[in-house]
Design a protein around this motif. Structure first.
Motif, PDB file in Angstrom:
ATOM      1  N   GLU A 169      -4.774   4.975   7.011  1.00 45.48           N
ATOM      2  CA  GLU A 169      -4.720   4.664   5.596  1.00 45.48           C
ATOM      3  C   GLU A 169      -3.323   4.207   5.195  1.00 45.48           C
ATOM      4  OE1 GLU A 169      -6.046   7.973   3.304  1.00 45.48           O
ATOM      5  OE2 GLU A 169      -8.139   7.747   3.914  1.00 45.48           O
ATOM      6  N   ASP A 171      -1.326   3.928   1.339  1.00 42.35           N
ATOM      7  CA  ASP A 171      -1.391   4.130  -0.109  1.00 42.35           C
ATOM      8  C   ASP A 171      -2.749   4.671  -0.541  1.00 42.35           C
ATOM      9  OD1 ASP A 171       1.218   3.102  -0.325  1.00 42.35           O
ATOM     10  OD2 ASP A 171       0.470   1.050  -0.491  1.00 42.35           O
ATOM     11  N   GLN A 173      -5.648   4.201   0.748  1.00 40.54           N
ATOM     12  CA  GLN A 173      -6.787   3.326   1.049  1.00 40.54           C
ATOM     13  C   GLN A 173      -6.769   2.968   2.526  1.00 40.54           C
ATOM     14  OE1 GLN A 173      -9.121   2.494  -1.250  1.00 40.54           O
ATOM     15  NE2 GLN A 173      -7.996   3.756  -2.727  1.00 40.54           N
ATOM     16  N   PRO A 174      -7.934   2.609   3.094  1.00 42.36           N
ATOM     17  CA  PRO A 174      -7.942   2.194   4.503  1.00 42.36           C
ATOM     18  C   PRO A 174      -6.967   1.044   4.746  1.00 42.36           C
ATOM     19  CG  PRO A 174     -10.183   2.539   3.750  1.00 42.36           C
ATOM     20  CD  PRO A 174      -9.302   2.631   2.523  1.00 42.36           C
TER      21      PRO A 174
END
Length: 233
Positions: A169, A171, A173-174
């Protein structure tokens, strides 16, 4: 030398492998950045090279320094690629790469080169007993990601390897690679059969590439407090 000084020393030592008129693959990552910066100085001083970057980040850095660039489709055979590594196994210069997420392009460019020069600080040189502590990155397609991860787990089980598999990830997210893929970081702790693992992972549908570089690196320049050590495959 501290670690940053070692990275810079290894990167600058790699300039000895660059000759006028060469086609050069540019790696990705903090150590590769030192090489790109040093190469930029040589280009400004009159060195004639054309370079193929392995990531958008390296492309932007090289372009800002005035280094002539080309796509690999235009220069499908290169003289040398200079790149860093997350770990180096001294036996055959097997590498773990992909900490920056550019493993697929890095491997394509390196495999298109007559030689690959690896630049690294002393912390990256492992022993047979310690190789694999760095999580092994595996780039996968987003489609069917969980099915692909399940197959990765079965491959690891078959080779007697255990550890956590995590989708990288950034931040919250992915993390998405320059190719639009996901990275699965395999926290294995130790890899004693890198060639067998590499072959098994790349055979999984959904796996784009895996971060074990076997039989690709030809030379490693490893900087220590005493100087730069040269290892050959």
């Amino acid at each position: 030398m501290d670690i940053e000084a070692q990275k810079k020393a290894a990167a600058e030592a790699a300039l000895a492998y660059i000759e006028d008129g060469m086609k050069v693959g540019l790696g990705t990552g903090s150590t590769a950045n030192y090489f790109i910066d040093a190469l930029g100085e040589k280009v400004r001083a009159g060195l004639n090279v054309t370079c193929v970057p392995t990531s958008i980040a390296s492309e932007e850095r090289a372009r800002a320094l005035g280094i002539p660039l080309a796509a690999l489709d235009d220069l499908p055979e290169l003289d040398v690629t200079v790149d860093g590594a997350d770990e180096i196994h001294p036996d055959g210069l097997v590498l773990i790469k992909g900490g920056g997420g550019a493993l697929t392009r890095e491997k394509i460019v390196a495999a298109s080169s007559a030689r690959m020069v690896v630049i690294a600080d002393s912390t990256k040189l492992m022993t047979a007993e310690t190789f694999g502590r760095f999580p092994l990155p595996v780039e996968i397609l987003p489609f069917g990601a969980q099915a692909t991860i399940l197959k990765i787990r079965r491959v690891l089980d078959a080779l007697g390897l255990s550890g956590e598999l995590k989708i990288r990830e950034k931040d919250g997210q992915p993390f998405i690679t320059d190719n639009g893929g996901l990275i699965v970081d395999c926290h294995l702790g130790h890899i004693d059969q890198p060639a067998a693992l590499a072959e098994a992972l790349i055979a999984i549908p959904g796996v784009v590439e895996q971060g074990l570089f076997v039989g690709i690196a030809t030379t490693a320049l490893v900087a220590t407090e005493e100087g730069v050590q040269t290892l050959n495959a």
